[in-house]
Design a protein around this motif. Structure first.
Motif, mmCIF file in Angstrom:
data_model
loop_
_atom_site.group_PDB
_atom_site.id
_atom_site.type_symbol
_atom_site.label_atom_id
_atom_site.label_comp_id
_atom_site.label_asym_id
_atom_site.label_seq_id
_atom_site.Cartn_x
_atom_site.Cartn_y
_atom_site.Cartn_z
ATOM 1 N N ARG A 155 3.422 17.377 -10.744
ATOM 2 C CA ARG A 155 4.518 16.423 -10.761
ATOM 3 C C ARG A 155 4.383 15.495 -9.561
ATOM 4 N N VAL A 156 4.875 14.278 -9.733
ATOM 5 C CA VAL A 156 4.908 13.334 -8.619
ATOM 6 C C VAL A 156 6.104 13.723 -7.754
ATOM 7 N N ALA A 157 5.836 14.090 -6.514
ATOM 8 C CA ALA A 157 6.898 14.512 -5.606
ATOM 9 C C ALA A 157 7.546 13.326 -4.903
ATOM 10 N N ASP A 158 6.742 12.297 -4.559
ATOM 11 C CA ASP A 158 7.283 11.147 -3.842
ATOM 12 C C ASP A 158 6.241 10.036 -3.812
ATOM 13 N N VAL A 159 6.718 8.832 -3.538
ATOM 14 C CA VAL A 159 5.856 7.684 -3.247
ATOM 15 C C VAL A 159 6.353 7.143 -1.922
ATOM 16 N N GLU A 160 5.442 6.988 -0.966
ATOM 17 C CA GLU A 160 5.793 6.495 0.364
ATOM 18 C C GLU A 160 4.943 5.285 0.711
ATOM 19 N N LEU A 161 5.515 4.373 1.488
ATOM 20 C CA LEU A 161 4.719 3.261 1.996
ATOM 21 C C LEU A 161 3.600 3.846 2.844
ATOM 22 N N ASP A 162 2.398 3.332 2.661
ATOM 23 C CA ASP A 162 1.215 3.854 3.344
ATOM 24 C C ASP A 162 0.873 2.945 4.517
ATOM 25 N N VAL A 163 1.150 3.429 5.703
ATOM 26 C CA VAL A 163 0.802 2.689 6.916
ATOM 27 C C VAL A 163 -0.288 3.442 7.687
ATOM 28 N N GLY A 164 -1.053 4.248 6.976
ATOM 29 C CA GLY A 164 -2.162 4.974 7.573
ATOM 30 C C GLY A 164 -1.860 6.398 7.958
ATOM 31 N N GLN A 165 -0.626 6.846 7.756
ATOM 32 C CA GLN A 165 -0.240 8.191 8.188
ATOM 33 C C GLN A 165 -0.927 9.299 7.390
ATOM 34 N N PHE A 166 -1.514 8.983 6.236
ATOM 35 C CA PHE A 166 -2.165 10.008 5.416
ATOM 36 C C PHE A 166 -3.683 9.900 5.452
ATOM 37 N N GLY A 167 -4.223 9.003 6.254
ATOM 38 C CA GLY A 167 -5.663 8.803 6.295
ATOM 39 C C GLY A 167 -6.115 7.927 5.142
ATOM 40 N N ARG A 168 -7.401 8.026 4.826
ATOM 41 C CA ARG A 168 -7.958 7.172 3.768
ATOM 42 C C ARG A 168 -8.314 7.930 2.499
ATOM 43 N N ARG A 197 0.873 -1.162 0.000
ATOM 44 C CA ARG A 197 0.000 0.000 0.000
ATOM 45 C C ARG A 197 0.915 1.218 0.000
ATOM 46 N N VAL A 198 0.668 2.120 -0.938
ATOM 47 C CA VAL A 198 1.492 3.322 -1.030
ATOM 48 C C VAL A 198 0.626 4.567 -1.096
ATOM 49 N N ALA A 199 1.252 5.678 -0.763
ATOM 50 C CA ALA A 199 0.631 6.990 -0.923
ATOM 51 C C ALA A 199 1.504 7.765 -1.903
ATOM 52 N N VAL A 200 0.854 8.402 -2.857
ATOM 53 C CA VAL A 200 1.566 9.230 -3.830
ATOM 54 C C VAL A 200 1.393 10.686 -3.412
ATOM 55 N N LEU A 201 2.517 11.377 -3.319
ATOM 56 C CA LEU A 201 2.494 12.803 -3.016
ATOM 57 C C LEU A 201 2.673 13.549 -4.333
ATOM 58 N N MET A 202 1.677 14.373 -4.664
ATOM 59 C CA MET A 202 1.710 15.128 -5.917
ATOM 60 C C MET A 202 1.760 16.614 -5.624
ATOM 61 N N GLU A 203 2.616 17.277 -6.378
ATOM 62 C CA GLU A 203 2.772 18.719 -6.238
ATOM 63 C C GLU A 203 2.044 19.409 -7.381
ATOM 64 N N ARG A 204 1.365 20.501 -7.036
ATOM 65 C CA ARG A 204 0.682 21.322 -8.038
ATOM 66 C C ARG A 204 1.238 22.729 -7.954
ATOM 67 N N GLU A 205 1.675 23.238 -9.093
ATOM 68 C CA GLU A 205 2.199 24.608 -9.153
ATOM 69 C C GLU A 205 1.222 25.450 -9.968
#
Length: 175
Positions: free
Chosen positions: A33-46, A13-21
């Motif tokens: 742009r895609v800023a990062d992909v992080e393992l999703d352990v619930g830290q970003f909610g649903r 399970r991953v969360a994608v962090l996207m930046e909008r300019e």
């Protein structure tokens, strides 16, 4: 009991962090742009949400995307791992009806799958793959991927005339 086939691991399970300019130049209202992909352990909610917005640049988290591994994508994983800089590939789209929003649609670790998405005119960005996931992918690839053995092609002069494919002449060559 016999040898059981290697078990396919549970999807990550991953969360994608996207930046909008906003208004990056006179031709674009928005740039993503895609800023990062992080393992999703619930830290970003649903649900997708804005993490910060200073009026010019905003960062959005899109949690809950699954990254599954498939035995028939072994070559694509191998190519990614041996590229020198393994990456996550993220396919994303601008939201229909709201060009100020973009969402990731899928995340893959296969170089070949990313190529197919690009061939289909999709937007695909990449971001570096961390050591933990790289090790997980390497273990899976080692267990599932076997390169096709290279087969030597015989020169046409050693093939029976009836088995030779009809050869097209080179430019400037007569028949």
């Amino acid at each position: 009991m016999g040898d059981a086939p290697p078990r396919t691991p549970e999807p990550l399970r991953v969360a994608v962090l996207m930046e909008r300019e906003a208004a990056p130049n006179r031709w674009e209202d928005w740039r993503f742009r895609v800023a990062d992909v992080e393992l999703d352990v619930g830290q970003f909610g649903r649900k997708s949400r804005c993490l910060r917005d200073d009026g010019r640049v905003a960062l959005f988290a899109h949690p809950g995307l699954a990254v599954a591994l498939f035995a028939d994508e072994g070559e694509g994983y191998h190519l990614n791992l041996t590229s020198g800089a393994p990456v996550w590939f993220v396919m994303w789209r601008v939201q229909e009806g709201d060009p100020s929003q973009a969402r990731p649609e899928c995340v893959t670790l296969s170089y070949n799958e990313a190529g197919r998405l690009l061939d289909a005119q999709e937007r695909v960005d990449n971001t570096p793959l961390g050591a933990e996931v790289r090790g997980w992918l390497q273990a899976y690839t080692d267990a599932h991927y076997r390169p096709e053995p290279k087969q030597r092609r015989r020169p046409a002069s050693f093939v029976a005339p009836g088995q030779r494919a009809r050869r097209m002449p080179e430019p400037g060559e007569s028949r």
